[in-house]
Structures are given as structure tokens and as C-alpha cells.
Scaffold this active site. Structure first.
Site, PDB file in Angstrom:
ATOM      1  N   ASN A 176     -30.655  88.988  11.337  1.00  0.00           N
ATOM      2  CA  ASN A 176     -30.416  88.653  12.741  1.00  0.00           C
ATOM      3  C   ASN A 176     -31.497  87.711  13.251  1.00  0.00           C
ATOM      4  O   ASN A 176     -32.566  87.594  12.666  1.00  0.00           O
ATOM      5  CB  ASN A 176     -30.379  89.924  13.592  1.00  0.00           C
ATOM      6  CG  ASN A 176     -29.171  90.776  13.273  1.00  0.00           C
ATOM      7  OD1 ASN A 176     -28.078  90.263  13.082  1.00  0.00           O
ATOM      8  ND2 ASN A 176     -29.365  92.082  13.208  1.00  0.00           N
ATOM      9  N   CYS A 177     -31.185  87.072  14.371  1.00  0.00           N
ATOM     10  CA  CYS A 177     -32.088  86.144  15.028  1.00  0.00           C
ATOM     11  C   CYS A 177     -33.464  86.804  15.209  1.00  0.00           C
ATOM     12  O   CYS A 177     -33.517  87.977  15.567  1.00  0.00           O
ATOM     13  CB  CYS A 177     -31.493  85.766  16.374  1.00  0.00           C
ATOM     14  SG  CYS A 177     -32.453  84.571  17.305  1.00  0.00           S
ATOM     15  N   PRO A 178     -34.515  86.115  14.920  1.00  0.00           N
ATOM     16  CA  PRO A 178     -34.640  84.695  14.605  1.00  0.00           C
ATOM     17  C   PRO A 178     -34.756  84.402  13.102  1.00  0.00           C
ATOM     18  O   PRO A 178     -35.059  83.274  12.726  1.00  0.00           O
ATOM     19  CB  PRO A 178     -35.934  84.309  15.311  1.00  0.00           C
ATOM     20  CG  PRO A 178     -36.803  85.523  15.107  1.00  0.00           C
ATOM     21  CD  PRO A 178     -35.839  86.708  15.208  1.00  0.00           C
TER      22      PRO A 178
END
Length: 76
Positions: A14-16
Site C-alpha cells: 500500500n501507499c507509499p
């Protein structure tokens, strides 16, 4: 597109993390080379678009198939 110089699998991250790993991979490449990056994070679509514009690296293509986003990025 099947011709690329490096491949990066960011599926499940998941981000980042997809952007951070993409930056690290691109930093190790030569100008004009292509990176194929795959991600399952739907936020990576906007992230990759913004990142490529900010860094000057070209987002050559993006396709989504069954929740997997495949990006091809050309290093500036």
C-alpha cells in the site's frame, strides 16, 4: 507492451511503498530505459500519474486487469 528493461512487483503493498520502490528502481536505471511495475493498490493510479509528472519520467502506459495495475515508466 512486453519490451522493458526492469520489472518491479509491488502487488500487496500500500501507499507509499509502490512509489518509493518505483523511485528506487528508476534511480538505478539509465535514461530511456523502461520499468514495468505492477501494483494492487488502487491509489497507485493517481500516485504514479502525479509522481511521473513531478519527476519528468514518462508514464508510457497503464492498464488494469482483475485488480492488478500494470504501469510502464520511461526514465527521463
Amino acid at each position: 507492451m512486453s519490451n522493458f528493461d526492469a520489472e518491479l512487483n509491488c502487488e500487496g503493498l500500500n501507499c507509499p511503498l509502490p512509489i518509493l520502490k518505483t523511485k528506487k528502481a528508476i534511480d538505478g536505471m539509465s535514461s530511456g530505459e523502461l520499468l514495468k511495475m505492477t501494483s494492487t493498490d488502487p491509489g497507485s493510479v493517481n500516485d504514479m500519474d502525479s509522481w511521473s509528472k513531478r519527476t519528468g519520467n514518462e508514464l508510457v502506459s497503464h492498464v488494469e486487469d482483475c485488480g492488478i495495475h500494470t504501469f510502464v515508466i520511461k526514465k527521463n
